[in-house]
Design a protein around this motif. Sequence first.
Motif, mmCIF file in Angstrom:
data_model
loop_
_atom_site.group_PDB
_atom_site.id
_atom_site.type_symbol
_atom_site.label_atom_id
_atom_site.label_comp_id
_atom_site.label_asym_id
_atom_site.label_seq_id
_atom_site.Cartn_x
_atom_site.Cartn_y
_atom_site.Cartn_z
ATOM 1 N N ALA A 1 0.814 -1.219 0.000
ATOM 2 C CA ALA A 1 0.000 0.000 0.000
ATOM 3 C C ALA A 1 0.848 1.270 0.000
ATOM 4 O O ALA A 1 0.361 2.338 -0.377
ATOM 5 C CB ALA A 1 -0.932 0.009 1.213
ATOM 6 N N LYS A 2 2.113 1.181 0.428
ATOM 7 C CA LYS A 2 2.997 2.361 0.448
ATOM 8 C C LYS A 2 3.589 2.669 -0.924
ATOM 9 O O LYS A 2 4.188 3.728 -1.103
ATOM 10 C CB LYS A 2 4.117 2.143 1.463
ATOM 11 N N SER A 3 3.432 1.761 -1.870
ATOM 12 C CA SER A 3 3.975 1.975 -3.214
ATOM 13 C C SER A 3 2.943 2.690 -4.076
ATOM 14 O O SER A 3 1.852 2.164 -4.322
ATOM 15 C CB SER A 3 4.363 0.638 -3.848
ATOM 16 N N LYS A 4 3.288 3.866 -4.559
ATOM 17 C CA LYS A 4 2.373 4.639 -5.399
ATOM 18 C C LYS A 4 2.053 3.895 -6.691
ATOM 19 O O LYS A 4 0.898 3.849 -7.127
ATOM 20 C CB LYS A 4 2.987 6.004 -5.720
ATOM 21 N N SER A 5 3.066 3.303 -7.301
ATOM 22 C CA SER A 5 2.852 2.602 -8.565
ATOM 23 C C SER A 5 1.930 1.400 -8.390
ATOM 24 O O SER A 5 1.046 1.147 -9.223
ATOM 25 C CB SER A 5 4.191 2.149 -9.156
ATOM 26 N N ILE A 6 2.129 0.644 -7.309
ATOM 27 C CA ILE A 6 1.274 -0.516 -7.074
ATOM 28 C C ILE A 6 -0.154 -0.078 -6.790
ATOM 29 O O ILE A 6 -1.114 -0.702 -7.260
ATOM 30 C CB ILE A 6 1.844 -1.377 -5.930
ATOM 31 N N LEU A 7 -0.332 1.016 -6.050
ATOM 32 C CA LEU A 7 -1.683 1.524 -5.796
ATOM 33 C C LEU A 7 -2.367 1.926 -7.095
ATOM 34 O O LEU A 7 -3.570 1.681 -7.282
ATOM 35 C CB LEU A 7 -1.622 2.718 -4.834
ATOM 36 N N ILE A 8 -1.621 2.554 -7.996
ATOM 37 C CA ILE A 8 -2.201 2.935 -9.289
ATOM 38 C C ILE A 8 -2.583 1.682 -10.081
ATOM 39 O O ILE A 8 -3.669 1.628 -10.692
ATOM 40 C CB ILE A 8 -1.214 3.799 -10.093
ATOM 41 N N LEU A 9 -1.720 0.670 -10.068
ATOM 42 C CA LEU A 9 -2.028 -0.564 -10.783
ATOM 43 C C LEU A 9 -3.221 -1.280 -10.159
ATOM 44 O O LEU A 9 -4.032 -1.889 -10.862
ATOM 45 C CB LEU A 9 -0.809 -1.479 -10.800
ATOM 46 N N PHE A 10 -3.343 -1.212 -8.830
ATOM 47 C CA PHE A 10 -4.525 -1.762 -8.169
ATOM 48 C C PHE A 10 -5.786 -1.045 -8.656
ATOM 49 O O PHE A 10 -6.814 -1.676 -8.940
ATOM 50 C CB PHE A 10 -4.403 -1.622 -6.654
ATOM 51 N N ALA A 11 -5.713 0.298 -8.742
ATOM 52 C CA ALA A 11 -6.864 1.076 -9.219
ATOM 53 C C ALA A 11 -7.187 0.731 -10.669
ATOM 54 O O ALA A 11 -8.367 0.601 -11.042
ATOM 55 C CB ALA A 11 -6.585 2.573 -9.074
ATOM 56 N N CYS A 12 -6.161 0.559 -11.507
ATOM 57 C CA CYS A 12 -6.384 0.184 -12.906
ATOM 58 C C CYS A 12 -7.053 -1.182 -13.002
ATOM 59 O O CYS A 12 -7.951 -1.390 -13.834
ATOM 60 C CB CYS A 12 -5.059 0.173 -13.661
ATOM 61 N N SER A 13 -6.631 -2.116 -12.151
ATOM 62 C CA SER A 13 -7.241 -3.447 -12.157
ATOM 63 C C SER A 13 -8.702 -3.381 -11.729
ATOM 64 O O SER A 13 -9.561 -4.081 -12.288
ATOM 65 C CB SER A 13 -6.464 -4.387 -11.225
ATOM 66 N N PHE A 14 -8.994 -2.528 -10.751
ATOM 67 C CA PHE A 14 -10.384 -2.350 -10.301
ATOM 68 C C PHE A 14 -11.250 -1.787 -11.425
ATOM 69 O O PHE A 14 -12.347 -2.298 -11.708
ATOM 70 C CB PHE A 14 -10.404 -1.419 -9.087
ATOM 71 N N LEU A 15 -10.772 -0.735 -12.097
ATOM 72 C CA LEU A 15 -11.527 -0.130 -13.196
ATOM 73 C C LEU A 15 -11.684 -1.112 -14.359
ATOM 74 O O LEU A 15 -12.764 -1.209 -14.966
ATOM 75 C CB LEU A 15 -10.823 1.144 -13.677
#
Length: 501
Positions: free
Chosen positions: A287-301
């Motif tokens: 959760a502290k990784s900005k890139s991983i959070l963005i990829l998580f959001a992309c996967s959700f969308l």
Amino acid sequence: MFCEARGRVYWRPCAFSYICTISSMNSSTVRLVENAICTRYYRDVGQRAGHDRPIPELECKIPPIQSEVINLLGWLFSIDCLPALLTAIFWGYVADRMGRRAVLALSCVGRLFAMVSLLSIGLWSGKLPARLMLLSPLSKIIGGGSRVFTAMVLSITSDQTDSSERTKIFYLMAMLMDLANVSAPSVESWALGLSLGTPFALATGLFVPVFVAIWATPESRTGLSKHLHQPTHRDDGEQTALLHGSIDTRGDTPLSPTLVARSGTASPPKQDRDSWRQALTKLTRLAKSKSILILFACSFLKRTAFFSETFFVQYASEKYRLPYQQVAWFNGVQAAGAILALGVLLPLTTHYLQRRTSSIWVIDRLLARSSLAVLVLGYTFVWLFGTIPLFAAALFFCGVGEGAEPALQGLTAALVTPPYYATLFTTLTFLESLGRLLGGPLMAYILRIGRDESGRPTGLVFLVAASLFLAALIGLTAVKEEHVGDEDAQSEGTPTNNAHG
């Protein structure tokens, strides 16, 4: 040739992907739901108007029935996400403790229970309300269902491959899923012509080779595999060293505290607390990784948008007034586009780019962006095109864009080290299940209200899906390369992604 990398044969994950996808008879599920609602509707009408007789399928294509079918399917597919949503993180923890194979087997058991209960309620629609079907997916709490199953297959594949081969294997697995989607429509059409229960009986039988493959699969979890192969008889000096985590009996690699805990020498309460603490630590670092959070959001969308494809068959059947037996082939057209992309275009492009850059991460990011752009165009075309040939062409184009999913999976896996694979993929499963849970009622509602003056669907739902893909594409531009968990990989004696690179 993708199923073989560096001397290892990856036939088992490929077989899992193919067989479990072909066992998911989506068109048969839609027809089962429609038949249940249609039977009760005409039974009520028959009590007043003398229509007590078998119902031809085309007589079910009327607005009152189809509106209820859309509503029930939306909720059914959404509730189907609840088991993975509620248990994905837990099953990731179990996979780290007990191994991937145990979770794979339990997932199959849960899916079998769900299939049997859904069919039973559907066939007893004259005596049971169709809405009881909404309870059938809850059986998938056992093992988390197909999404946790897929997460475990991805974890096994990631355990056994380095970054230069991982995304290629993901492409192959996704291609086999779509190959199953090409194979399934003809089988479904034939089976539905026999009876409603025949497709489900065939799907149940396909789980037999899956269980055999799970039994034959060696455990891929690095630390657990080492522990399972350690000798059980040691002298006092070795036992003392093992308790302090200082030696590995198969070499000079220091044992990690996690492996020592798994050896059974620590007290069970402390062992459980340490394991849960490690799981929470991994989630926090992700959760502290900005890139991983963005990829998580992309996967959700992405997953929310992909839910609209669930209604391709329903949309075509209602728009063109065709029975499901005559529109099941639309899924095959979409799958054919995906096979072309996953089996030819993306692997060849990857091979070409690997000769010009050493960064696998850059290649995955480029292909993920390109695939998302194709999805934006494809779903827009589905909304715009009205004739059957153009609609089929648009579906083929949508299939070409399905490389976005394995590309995003490979891109995300490249940012973490092997000890994080199970946590990463089960977290992705959680987020994608959440996307499906929200996408079900949302897409069903948009499909229900998006109609012209004659009451036929306009395809507005696919324009909304294109917008969500566009949002994911924009978010992907902010992702940067980094590595999470190098310290954990070193402590467990496993290679980091830097070593893979």
